[in-house]
Design a protein around this motif. Structure first.
Motif, mmCIF file in Angstrom:
data_model
loop_
_atom_site.group_PDB
_atom_site.id
_atom_site.type_symbol
_atom_site.label_atom_id
_atom_site.label_comp_id
_atom_site.label_asym_id
_atom_site.label_seq_id
_atom_site.Cartn_x
_atom_site.Cartn_y
_atom_site.Cartn_z
ATOM 1 N N GLY A 145 0.790 -1.215 0.000
ATOM 2 C CA GLY A 145 0.000 0.000 0.000
ATOM 3 C C GLY A 145 0.823 1.265 0.000
ATOM 4 O O GLY A 145 0.383 2.295 0.517
ATOM 5 N N GLU A 187 -2.039 7.590 6.397
ATOM 6 C CA GLU A 187 -2.915 6.818 5.503
ATOM 7 C C GLU A 187 -2.093 5.989 4.532
ATOM 8 O O GLU A 187 -1.023 6.388 4.099
ATOM 9 C CB GLU A 187 -3.832 7.775 4.735
ATOM 10 C CG GLU A 187 -4.866 7.070 3.870
ATOM 11 C CD GLU A 187 -5.821 8.041 3.187
ATOM 12 O OE1 GLU A 187 -6.756 8.517 3.857
ATOM 13 O OE2 GLU A 187 -5.603 8.335 1.992
ATOM 14 N N SER A 209 -5.105 -2.853 -1.705
ATOM 15 C CA SER A 209 -6.149 -3.591 -2.412
ATOM 16 C C SER A 209 -6.808 -4.560 -1.438
ATOM 17 O O SER A 209 -6.135 -5.254 -0.674
ATOM 18 C CB SER A 209 -5.552 -4.367 -3.587
ATOM 19 O OG SER A 209 -6.531 -5.229 -4.146
ATOM 20 N N ARG A 265 -2.868 3.031 1.106
ATOM 21 C CA ARG A 265 -3.889 2.540 0.176
ATOM 22 C C ARG A 265 -3.549 1.106 -0.189
ATOM 23 O O ARG A 265 -2.447 0.826 -0.668
ATOM 24 C CB ARG A 265 -3.956 3.420 -1.075
ATOM 25 C CG ARG A 265 -4.300 4.873 -0.779
ATOM 26 C CD ARG A 265 -4.464 5.689 -2.041
ATOM 27 N NE ARG A 265 -5.670 5.318 -2.778
ATOM 28 C CZ ARG A 265 -6.871 5.840 -2.537
ATOM 29 N NH1 ARG A 265 -7.019 6.734 -1.584
ATOM 30 N NH2 ARG A 265 -7.910 5.473 -3.252
ATOM 31 N N PRO A 301 -7.118 0.278 -5.130
ATOM 32 C CA PRO A 301 -6.770 0.319 -3.705
ATOM 33 C C PRO A 301 -7.729 1.208 -2.920
ATOM 34 O O PRO A 301 -8.218 2.218 -3.421
ATOM 35 C CB PRO A 301 -5.349 0.897 -3.706
ATOM 36 C CG PRO A 301 -4.816 0.611 -5.073
ATOM 37 C CD PRO A 301 -5.989 0.707 -5.983
ATOM 38 N N VAL A 302 -7.985 0.813 -1.671
ATOM 39 C CA VAL A 302 -8.879 1.582 -0.812
ATOM 40 C C VAL A 302 -8.044 2.295 0.255
ATOM 41 O O VAL A 302 -6.999 1.796 0.676
ATOM 42 C CB VAL A 302 -9.924 0.669 -0.134
ATOM 43 C CG1 VAL A 302 -10.796 0.008 -1.178
ATOM 44 C CG2 VAL A 302 -9.263 -0.391 0.741
ATOM 45 N N PRO A 303 -8.472 3.474 0.683
ATOM 46 C CA PRO A 303 -7.713 4.196 1.708
ATOM 47 C C PRO A 303 -7.847 3.519 3.071
ATOM 48 O O PRO A 303 -8.937 3.111 3.470
ATOM 49 C CB PRO A 303 -8.358 5.584 1.712
ATOM 50 C CG PRO A 303 -9.742 5.367 1.205
ATOM 51 C CD PRO A 303 -9.650 4.228 0.234
#
Length: 553
Positions: A81, A329, A333, A331, A319-321
């Protein structure tokens, strides 16, 4: 005063030496391996042993230092990430490396130096030092570090199966540069198992569950195989939330989640459902995603689940935060992760309900005898023989792969996942289709708070007041006694006050008819005129009855 000859010679020698030094520096400056470094450091850098950590400062740029440092830590640090992470024994997964943790890693190497020199120094020298927090932050943020360290998309405790270049690979202990990066903590390849043996063994693991319908069993099998397809990257689309719904406590909803994890050699990450603030549901989900552990379990959920974050991660195309407290933060998947949820009576938003595959189970009767093995129950048996059960799952996956990865048409929102698993359960396990009308009804109940509450109270009512005509006040008393959350009613509300809200909930359930079928239970409503002694007049009263006799399986 005129200078003597000796003085002129000295000056000439100094000028000649300076010219030679300038030539050396000019030659070293063009060395591409040392771009950005102070020319005075290059000889020392060339001679420095590879294991020597040289920190960045005004003489050595960050990216150059990172090129030397991070290959030394490639077995301890990973990239996920866009953040540098380490294995955390405390969390049994990955965690973002803090500057102080990075400093500690460097200090353990005992050979950390940096260049120093006075203001007029012609030469620079290496000196032992400690890495500062600011320097650690610079190194952790460097692009070079994220290029040199191994990338991890999937973290597995035991061997896994993945597709690679049109063939299947079994990955054992270590790091594997396939499928976006797979890190396996322990275990070699399991033995080969014939498909027929695999099917029988997997079905045996479900023998102690009382499924509400045959299709619930199909969905339970799909959950087992689907997790492997999910973690291995076989399916590029999204996976539904795997939900176990029970009729009463002790039916085995949490046990089913534990069995799935045990077959895959994993430990589930338990997600806590809280309402807002620090430690909220979304924050707990983010902590699970940060860890890299493939299975997250939202266990024994009560009341309404309403999370736009969960809705987003189940359908995100990229990808999600992930917001990590005190660490910023990242990111990641979520496509190699599987969210599971267990509940006796939960409700959710419509969007979230449509992202679910729900397995409904019932409590076994008191006289039921659970299967016993030399190790104990089925869970202990699976844990003791995990490589065999992994081999069984791999055999089923191979059968589907060799058949050309076929899928069936489905009306479910997640067509790829349901279509592939539906083919597997019907053609390899010879079970009925995964999606039936009962599943559609269960999903409708979950997304409707009134029907969700009606289901919960019906399952209790048939045990306490079956076939009795009762008032809304009586149903409020039963709900409060059974600790069933009534939508719109605060804890501690009196039964007579709760009854008014219950009347409104039931009115929405009986809009079309005075009879409702819900999971084999017939719920009836009856309106009648009764004489009110206080008011000295007739009034309309509504009564309800619950009957499981005609729908009992």
């Amino acid at each position: 005063m005129a200078a003597n000859v000796d003085d002129v010679d000295v000056v000439g020698e100094a000028a000649e030496a300076a010219a030679e030094r300038r030539a050396e520096i000019a030659e070293e400056e063009i060395d591409e391996n040392f771009i950005g470094c102070d020319p005075r450091t290059i000889r020392e850098l060339r001679a420095a042993p590879p294991e020597l950590v040289i920190l960045p400062n005004s003489y050595v740029p960050v990216e150059f230092a990172a090129q030397r440092i991070f290959p030394l830590l490639a077995k301890q640090l990973f990239v996920r990430g866009g953040r540098i992470m380490r294995l955390s024994p405390e969390r049994d997964g990955l965690t973002i490396v803090t500057p102080n943790e990075f400093r500690a890693l460097l200090s353990k190497r005992r050979r950390v130096k940096h260049f120093f020199g006075g203001q007029n120094s012609r030469e620079l020298a290496l000196k032992f030092t400690e890495c500062s927090k600011d320097t650690a932050e610079l190194l952790l943020a460097s692009d070079t570090a994220k290029t040199l360290l191994p990338r991890v998309a999937v973290l597995r405790r035991t061997a896994c199966i993945v597709p690679h270049e049109e063939k299947l690979l079994i990955l054992g202990t270590g790091y594997h540069d396939v499928a976006g990066g797979v890190l396996v903590l322990e275990g070699g390849a399991p033995p080969d198992v014939p498909v027929a043996v695999a099917v029988a063994a997997i079905l045996e693991t479900l023998g102690d569950f009382c499924f509400s319908t045959p299709s619930d069993k199909s969905r339970a099998v799909a959950s087992i195989i689907g997790l492997t397809l999910r973690m291995g990257g076989f399916l590029k689309g999204h996976a539904p939330i795997d939900v176990t719904q029970a009729d009463e406590p002790g039916a085995g909803k949490g046990y089913r989640a534990a069995l799935i994890a045990a077959m895959h050699g994993e430990e589930p990450y338990f997600i806590v459902k809280k309402k807002g603030g620090v430690g909220s549901l979304d924050e707990s989900v983010a902590a699970w995603l940060e860890s890299g552990r493939p299975i997250g379990v939202l266990d024994n959920v009560r009341g309404r689940v309403d999370s736009e974050y969960i809705e987003m991660l189940t359908t995100a195309n990229g990808p999600v935060p992930v917001r990590v407290p005190h660490k910023g933060e990242m990111r990641v998947s979520a496509k190699s992760s599987q969210l599971q949820l267990t509940s006796n009576h939960a409700s959710s938003t419509r969007d979230l309900a449509e992202r679910m595959i729900i397995v409904s189970i019932k409590h076994q009767p008191p006289e039921y005898l659970f299967a016993q093995y030399p190790e104990g129950g089925i869970k202990e048996h699976i844990e003791a023989n995990q490589p065999f059960y992994a081999a069984c799952i791999f055999a089923v996956v191979r059968g589907w792969w060799d058949a050309g990865q076929p899928t069936l048409q489905t009306a479910h929102r997640f067509r790829e996942w349901v279509g592939a698993l539906d083919w597997i359960v019907q053609n390899i396990f010879k079970l009925p289709p995964m999606i039936d009308t009962e599943h559609q009804s269960v999903v409708a109940n979950v997304q409707n708070p009134a029907r969700s509450w009606l289901r919960a109270i019906a399952l209790v009512a048939v045990k306490q007041i079956e076939c009795q005509w009762v008032s809304a006040t009586k149903l409020a008393t039963v709900s409060i006694g059974a600790d069933i959350e009534i939508p719109g009613v605060r804890p501690g509300t009196a039964a007579d006050q709760a009854a008014r809200i219950i009347g409104g909930l039931l009115a929405s359930c009986f809009e079309q008819n005075d009879k409702v079928e819900i999971e084999g239970i017939t719920v009836e409503r009856c309106k009648a005129e009764e004489y009110d002694e206080k008011q000295q007049k007739n009034r309309t009263v509504i009564r309800y009855r619950f009957d499981a006799g005609r729908g009992e399986m």
